[in-house]
Design a protein around this motif. Sequence first.
Motif, PDB file in Angstrom:
ATOM      1  N   LEU A 149      -6.977   3.071  -6.714  1.00 12.08           N
ATOM      2  CA  LEU A 149      -8.050   2.352  -6.021  1.00 12.08           C
ATOM      3  C   LEU A 149      -8.107   0.893  -6.459  1.00 12.08           C
ATOM      4  O   LEU A 149      -8.292  -0.007  -5.622  1.00 12.08           O
ATOM      5  N   ARG A 150      -7.951   0.651  -7.759  1.00 15.67           N
ATOM      6  CA  ARG A 150      -7.964  -0.728  -8.261  1.00 15.67           C
ATOM      7  C   ARG A 150      -6.850  -1.552  -7.604  1.00 15.67           C
ATOM      8  O   ARG A 150      -7.066  -2.673  -7.132  1.00 15.67           O
ATOM      9  N   ASP A 151      -5.652  -0.977  -7.550  1.00 16.12           N
ATOM     10  CA  ASP A 151      -4.523  -1.707  -6.975  1.00 16.12           C
ATOM     11  C   ASP A 151      -4.649  -1.849  -5.456  1.00 16.12           C
ATOM     12  O   ASP A 151      -4.213  -2.849  -4.881  1.00 16.12           O
ATOM     13  N   LEU A 152      -5.257  -0.866  -4.799  1.00  9.21           N
ATOM     14  CA  LEU A 152      -5.502  -0.984  -3.365  1.00  9.21           C
ATOM     15  C   LEU A 152      -6.488  -2.114  -3.075  1.00  9.21           C
ATOM     16  O   LEU A 152      -6.298  -2.898  -2.133  1.00  9.21           O
ATOM     17  N   LEU A 153      -7.556  -2.173  -3.860  1.00 12.51           N
ATOM     18  CA  LEU A 153      -8.533  -3.250  -3.692  1.00 12.51           C
ATOM     19  C   LEU A 153      -7.866  -4.617  -3.852  1.00 12.51           C
ATOM     20  O   LEU A 153      -8.135  -5.549  -3.089  1.00 12.51           O
ATOM     21  N   LYS A 154      -6.970  -4.727  -4.812  1.00  9.94           N
ATOM     22  CA  LYS A 154      -6.256  -5.984  -5.023  1.00  9.94           C
ATOM     23  C   LYS A 154      -5.303  -6.267  -3.862  1.00  9.94           C
ATOM     24  O   LYS A 154      -5.188  -7.401  -3.389  1.00  9.94           O
ATOM     25  N   ALA A 192       0.830  -1.210   0.000  1.00  9.06           N
ATOM     26  CA  ALA A 192       0.000   0.000   0.000  1.00  9.06           C
ATOM     27  C   ALA A 192       0.862   1.257   0.000  1.00  9.06           C
ATOM     28  O   ALA A 192       0.570   2.223  -0.713  1.00  9.06           O
ATOM     29  N   ASP A 193       1.930   1.258   0.789  1.00 13.02           N
ATOM     30  CA  ASP A 193       2.776   2.445   0.859  1.00 13.02           C
ATOM     31  C   ASP A 193       3.531   2.659  -0.445  1.00 13.02           C
ATOM     32  O   ASP A 193       3.809   3.799  -0.831  1.00 13.02           O
ATOM     33  N   ASN A 194       3.862   1.594  -1.131  1.00 16.46           N
ATOM     34  CA  ASN A 194       4.508   1.715  -2.439  1.00 16.46           C
ATOM     35  C   ASN A 194       3.576   2.405  -3.441  1.00 16.46           C
ATOM     36  O   ASN A 194       4.009   3.229  -4.253  1.00 16.46           O
ATOM     37  N   LEU A 195       2.282   2.069  -3.365  1.00 16.67           N
ATOM     38  CA  LEU A 195       1.307   2.744  -4.218  1.00 16.67           C
ATOM     39  C   LEU A 195       1.251   4.237  -3.905  1.00 16.67           C
ATOM     40  O   LEU A 195       1.213   5.075  -4.808  1.00 16.67           O
ATOM     41  N   ARG A 196       1.245   4.552  -2.615  1.00 13.10           N
ATOM     42  CA  ARG A 196       1.195   5.966  -2.218  1.00 13.10           C
ATOM     43  C   ARG A 196       2.421   6.719  -2.745  1.00 13.10           C
ATOM     44  O   ARG A 196       2.308   7.814  -3.301  1.00 13.10           O
ATOM     45  N   ALA A 197       3.596   6.125  -2.555  1.00 15.49           N
ATOM     46  CA  ALA A 197       4.830   6.783  -2.986  1.00 15.49           C
ATOM     47  C   ALA A 197       4.830   7.035  -4.490  1.00 15.49           C
ATOM     48  O   ALA A 197       5.277   8.086  -4.967  1.00 15.49           O
ATOM     49  N   ASN A 198       4.311   6.094  -5.254  1.00 16.50           N
ATOM     50  CA  ASN A 198       4.297   6.230  -6.712  1.00 16.50           C
ATOM     51  C   ASN A 198       3.220   7.191  -7.206  1.00 16.50           C
ATOM     52  O   ASN A 198       3.239   7.592  -8.365  1.00 16.50           O
ATOM     53  N   SER A 199       2.303   7.536  -6.329  1.00 18.52           N
ATOM     54  CA  SER A 199       1.235   8.454  -6.726  1.00 18.52           C
ATOM     55  C   SER A 199       1.489   9.883  -6.260  1.00 18.52           C
ATOM     56  O   SER A 199       0.731  10.781  -6.588  1.00 18.52           O
ATOM     57  N   ALA A 200       2.550  10.088  -5.455  1.00 18.98           N
ATOM     58  CA  ALA A 200       2.906  11.410  -4.917  1.00 18.98           C
ATOM     59  C   ALA A 200       1.865  11.940  -3.935  1.00 18.98           C
ATOM     60  O   ALA A 200       1.814  13.134  -3.654  1.00 18.98           O
ATOM     61  N   LEU A 201       1.033  11.053  -3.394  1.00 18.00           N
ATOM     62  CA  LEU A 201       0.067  11.474  -2.378  1.00 18.00           C
ATOM     63  C   LEU A 201       0.743  11.611  -1.018  1.00 18.00           C
ATOM     64  O   LEU A 201       1.654  10.858  -0.684  1.00 18.00           O
ATOM     65  N   LYS A 202       0.287  12.555  -0.225  1.00 17.73           N
ATOM     66  CA  LYS A 202       0.751  12.675   1.146  1.00 17.73           C
ATOM     67  C   LYS A 202       0.066  11.595   1.993  1.00 17.73           C
ATOM     68  O   LYS A 202      -1.054  11.170   1.680  1.00 17.73           O
TER      69      LYS A 202
END
Length: 291
Positions: free
Chosen positions: A131-136, A16-26
């Motif tokens: 969201l798709r990747d988070l659900l997965k 999940a944190d890898n997704l956040r880092a790649n999206s530039a979200l805080k």
Amino acid sequence: MPANYTELEKRLWDAADNLRANSALKPSEYSVPVLGLIFLRYADYKFAQVERELATEGTGRRRGTIGAAHYQAKGALYLPPQARYGYLLNLSDDQDIGGSIAEAISLIEAENEELKGVFPTTYKRLESWILRDLLKTLNFDLKDIHEDAFGEIYQYFLANFSQKEGQKGGEFFTPQTIVKLIVEIIEPDHGRIFDPACGAGGMFIQSALFAQRRTGRSANSAISVYGQEKVEGNVKLCQMNLAVHGISGLKNIKTSNTYYEDVHDCVGKFDFVMANRKGSYPPLLSCNKTP
């Protein structure tokens, strides 16, 4: 799998944190939606569990006669088809995943009055691929898992988001070791429990676990929880935390500043009062019931 689910927690967090880092979200933009999805995953787990029980018991000769009340009586939220985790998981890339999650939340709230206003409403602001990747990511294998794992995972994510947000995280999360120490000292094993700066509700969770160990009763039969918290977003985190752990009383968590407001009319009303904040709470001296 170990009892504390450490390996699972770490794997889910890293993904999940890898997704956040790649999206530039805080972390602050990302934390509440993720925790909301953990709750949806838990709600679906409980729904499926109770659905199997009802089928075995033969409750209702036709599926149409089984309604929300049957699920609620067994401690599960009723989930309409469009609110099931599998439905959301199978949405195609060209569908509005954020809108579908928001619609799922609306459907759940319509069937479960206590949850109205608890869920995050920011899913439409997140890109569909996230969201798709988070659900997965959160669609982890349920084989041999106990429902307590969802509470552990929720707490683990809270702790990690707190660290990511630095000092600001202290507004909603107190380290579990400190919470456990306070609970072990105060021993809140019965009655009405009040936290005037409840954050994400860690005091309530540990009090519920303590009461269950001490009394052998369910948390909801042993204690009732009441809280105040000045940050509205933290109130929702607390309410979701209670729901994931199966603790009732979500509407007893109020948005207010304890220094200036007594929304629970607390004088003499509570058996236990606990908090972890800098400064002092002079009014709390009168909140406890007279011995």
